[in-house]
Every structure is written in C-alpha cells, then in structure tokens.
Design an enzyme around this catalytic site. Structure first.
Site, mmCIF file in Angstrom:
data_model
loop_
_atom_site.group_PDB
_atom_site.id
_atom_site.type_symbol
_atom_site.label_atom_id
_atom_site.label_comp_id
_atom_site.label_asym_id
_atom_site.label_seq_id
_atom_site.Cartn_x
_atom_site.Cartn_y
_atom_site.Cartn_z
ATOM 1 N N GLN A 198 12.218 -6.594 -1.501
ATOM 2 C CA GLN A 198 12.058 -6.052 -2.848
ATOM 3 C C GLN A 198 13.129 -5.007 -3.135
ATOM 4 O O GLN A 198 13.501 -4.218 -2.272
ATOM 5 C CB GLN A 198 10.670 -5.429 -3.009
ATOM 6 C CG GLN A 198 9.527 -6.418 -2.914
ATOM 7 C CD GLN A 198 8.180 -5.742 -3.040
ATOM 8 O OE1 GLN A 198 8.063 -4.636 -3.531
ATOM 9 N NE2 GLN A 198 7.139 -6.419 -2.580
ATOM 10 N N ARG A 210 4.550 9.478 3.564
ATOM 11 C CA ARG A 210 4.026 8.783 4.748
ATOM 12 C C ARG A 210 3.833 9.760 5.900
ATOM 13 O O ARG A 210 2.897 9.631 6.694
ATOM 14 C CB ARG A 210 4.975 7.646 5.145
ATOM 15 C CG ARG A 210 4.955 6.467 4.189
ATOM 16 C CD ARG A 210 5.701 5.272 4.742
ATOM 17 N NE ARG A 210 7.142 5.443 4.729
ATOM 18 C CZ ARG A 210 7.957 4.970 3.797
ATOM 19 N NH1 ARG A 210 7.459 4.338 2.747
ATOM 20 N NH2 ARG A 210 9.260 5.135 3.888
ATOM 21 N N ASP A 248 -1.116 -7.542 0.831
ATOM 22 C CA ASP A 248 0.026 -7.777 -0.049
ATOM 23 C C ASP A 248 0.032 -9.239 -0.461
ATOM 24 O O ASP A 248 -0.495 -10.098 0.258
ATOM 25 C CB ASP A 248 1.336 -7.421 0.669
ATOM 26 C CG ASP A 248 2.483 -7.183 -0.300
ATOM 27 O OD1 ASP A 248 2.715 -6.015 -0.666
ATOM 28 O OD2 ASP A 248 3.144 -8.163 -0.690
ATOM 29 N N ALA A 275 -3.786 -7.698 -5.059
ATOM 30 C CA ALA A 275 -4.428 -6.438 -4.660
ATOM 31 C C ALA A 275 -5.882 -6.373 -5.100
ATOM 32 O O ALA A 275 -6.776 -6.087 -4.287
ATOM 33 C CB ALA A 275 -3.647 -5.258 -5.239
ATOM 34 N N ASP A 295 -0.448 1.985 -3.348
ATOM 35 C CA ASP A 295 0.937 2.310 -3.691
ATOM 36 C C ASP A 295 1.572 1.132 -4.431
ATOM 37 O O ASP A 295 2.410 0.402 -3.880
ATOM 38 C CB ASP A 295 1.712 2.641 -2.401
ATOM 39 C CG ASP A 295 3.136 3.093 -2.673
ATOM 40 O OD1 ASP A 295 3.439 3.454 -3.822
ATOM 41 O OD2 ASP A 295 3.948 3.075 -1.727
ATOM 42 N N CYS A 335 4.721 5.052 -9.275
ATOM 43 C CA CYS A 335 6.156 5.240 -9.478
ATOM 44 C C CYS A 335 6.549 4.931 -10.916
ATOM 45 O O CYS A 335 7.729 4.738 -11.217
ATOM 46 C CB CYS A 335 6.959 4.377 -8.499
ATOM 47 S SG CYS A 335 6.656 2.603 -8.643
#
Length: 393
Positions: A198, A210, A248, A275, A295, A335
């Site tokens: 990605q 993290r 995922d 998800a 996330d 994000c």
C-alpha cells in the site's frame, strides 16, 4: 527552464507573508491567458504592488494553482538546489533515528511540495503528486542519487492526486529494488513488497504510537484491525502480548505479516475479511480481546464525505468496543485530515456510552517527527490516535 511571473490580487498576499506556501486560482490577478499556462511551469509570485513573494510552480487546471518552492524569486531550481533540500531533510532524520528506515521527505514540511520519499536502507520509494514536481523529476532524482547513493529508487506514481493534476499513473524502477525487502524498526524485522504494498510500502508515521503499546499489552490478547503487514500486532507480541490477531482484507498483506512474524520467531493469527464483517464474525464466535487497535485508511478524503465518514468511523469503533474485554484498551486512529481529534473523541465518547462502557482517554498520539508539521499548513497535521480505557459499567 523559463520562469513565468504571476501577480496576486490586492490583499490576497497576506497568507504568503504569514508563511503559507499555496496560492489558489481565485487569488491570482490574471486574464484568460492564465488557463493556457502549461501545468508545472515555474513561476515568480508577486504581490499587487509588484513586490516578490516567492518562486513556485503553477497548474492552472487545479484550484490549488501555485505551490511555492522558495521565498527567493531569483533562486535556480536545479540539482544543487534539490541536493541542499534533501541533505537538510536527511540531517534531521539522522539526528532522530539510529537506522535508515523513515520518511525522508514529507512534502511542504520539508520545502518540497508534491513530493514524498521513504527510505528503506539503500532503497528509496518516491511519490510525485504534482505536475510541477513531475517536470522537475530529473534534477530531483539526480540529487537523491548524489546525497544518498541508493542501490535503487522506486517511483510509486499511482495515486488520486496525480489524476487530479493530469498525470499518468505509472511506476518506474531506477537501479535495483529487491522484492521483497527487509527493514528494521525498534528491534523488529519486517519483510515488505515495496511495489505491491500500500502507498509507499510501510506506515512509518505510526512508529511512535506503536511504541506506546508496551505498557498496555503485556500478557494480553490483541486484535489488530486493518493490520496491513501486522506492524501493530508484531510490536505487541514483541512487547509481551500473549497473543495477537491480524484482521485485513488483503491476503498479500497478511502473508507479509506471517512472513515477518516468522522472521522474529513470533506467532500470529491472521483473518482475511472486511473490517466490519470480520469483527462481527469474531463477536458471533464469542471472541473477546484485551486490546483492540483500529487503524483504518483515510475514510474522509474530501470535505463532502465528512458525514458518511463519521458514520464509518463510528461503526468501526462500535464494533471494536463490542469485542473488548471488560477492562479493555481501545486504540483508535484516524489519518483523515478532515476528521479532527475533537471529532474522533466525540465519536469514541458516543459509541462508548451506547456500548455501556466508561471511557477514559489515557494518551493521544500523532504522526512521528519524520512527518513534521508545517506551522502554516494545517493539512500537514493529519494523524491522530487515542489510547483509551473502556471498562464495563
């Protein structure tokens, strides 16, 4: 390369004098000829009294028409100029990090709008997102080779921003770029596909967040939602978690997570699913986790998507709360620049109340220092994350 001259309308120069680096098309005092300028052309920007404000490049086909490269209108944008900018960015990162794995160039914050460069040891991944930087690609690549002497450079030029700028979607390899490649972060080894992964391959921006996991995961079970290559999950195991599960939708990403786990002598569980559907299935199976990390990628790319994005973030955090053990820890990230920290906090509070949870905010995370924030450009501050205690009422 010839340089044009553009003049701003009266009073529109205030933002640039305050340190901003963007000029919008409606701020330019120009006639019909403005639309005929070739995208990416270099331009000097003057205020309404002909005083110089800076040198940049122009794309008349976009709302954000000019991006400034320098406050000096007489500077020459060549290999030497790029080399100075790259060397400055490198010096900052080498001051912060002990190993050469980080975001080397972060657009406007490093004085190079339209450019992202990630460093993977002796391999660089370059992403060019504007017509102006595309036209300057030759001296840019020469400067990167001069300053860093990489074994290989991968240009990952497949993104929506290039489409808006009228640029082709293509990749290019200069030199040797191994696939997969191995990197290190905080004592862990990861194997990655830079060409098939990605964006630019790895999410360095979450490194510091993290690292915050250690105090919450020892002896605990962890669920990493939108796990990609399992960076959160592997970090949790490295810091003493009893178990970690990666969720995922990409089998390629999960295969990389398994390979990285093996490199570190760790064992993870992987689940390939969407998800929300995956969390629903885990709940139906009676599974619970001590720590859940959510996330996701940016769910609000444009302002018009705000309301739909809010509901998506709410649904994800609602599902995560339903999987938490009675005294669980939720790590919730976004994000999306258009979703502020206050917005995410309100979502968490609302969903915790609906789930019968008492929520306490323990820590707030942000992007790491290899993604510096330009003080005049709020868009360069995008990552936010909350570490929350979510106990049953």
């Amino acid at each position: 390369m010839s340089v044009l001259t553009l003049k701003l309308k009266p009073r529109e120069e205030r933002r640039l004098r305050a340190g901003h680096l963007w000029v919008y098309s409606n701020e330019i005092d120009a006639g019909a000829d403005f639309r005929n300028i070739e995208p990416g052309a270099l331009c000097r920007v003057l205020d309404s009294r002909d005083k110089p404000l800076g040198l940049g490049y122009v794309n008349p086909r976009t709302l954000l028409a000019v991006r400034l490269l320098s406050g000096n209108v007489d500077v020459t944008i060549d290999r030497e100029w790029f080399a100075r900018r790259v060397a400055g960015a490198l010096a900052l990162r080498e001051r912060i990090y002990g190993e050469p794995y980080y975001r080397l160039i972060y657009g406007e914050a490093d004085g190079l709008p339209g450019l992202v460069v990630d460093r993977y040891g002796d391999v660089l991944v370059v992403q060019i997102t504007t017509a102006g930087m595309e036209r300057l690609k030759a001296p840019l690549i020469e400067a990167l080779q001069e300053v860093l002497q990489p074994r290989g450079i991968l240009l990952r030029n497949e993104n929506a921003a290039r489409e808006l700028e009228g640029l082709a979607q293509d990749n290019e390899i200069i030199g040797e770029v191994p696939d997969p490649i191995e990197i290190r972060e905080e004592g862990l080894r990861y194997t990655l596909s830079l060409a098939g992964g990605q964006k630019t391959g790895f999410f360095f921006d979450q490194r510091d967040n993290r690292s915050r996991l250690a105090r919450y995961v020892r002896g605990r079970s962890v669920l990493d939602v939108f796990s990609y290559v399992g960076a959160w999950a592997l970090r949790a195991l490295h810091d003493g978690a009893a178990s970690a599960t990666c969720l995922d939708s990409s089998s390629t990403a999960l295969d990389a997570a398994q390979a990285s786990a093996a490199l570190n002598g760790l064992t993870i569980e992987t689940i390939r699913d969407d998800a929300l559907a995956g969390m629903k299935a885990l709940r139906a199976a009676g599974r619970h986790f001590d720590v859940v990390i959510v996330d996701p990628p940016a769910l609000i790319k444009r302002r018009k998507d705000f309301e739909a994005g809010i509901e998506h973030y709410a649904a994800l955090n609602r599902a995560a709360l339903q999987l938490l053990a009675a005294d669980g820890i939720l790590v919730s990230c976004s994000c999306s620049h258009h979703l502020g920290a206050d917005d995410l906090q309100r979502i968490l509070l609302r969903e915790a109340r609906h789930s019968g949870r008492r929520l306490r905010l323990l820590e707030q995370g942000a992007q790491g220092p290899d993604h510096p924030v330009h003080p005049a450009i709020p868009e360069t501050r995008y990552l936010k994350g909350f570490f929350c205690s979510a106990t049953a009422e």
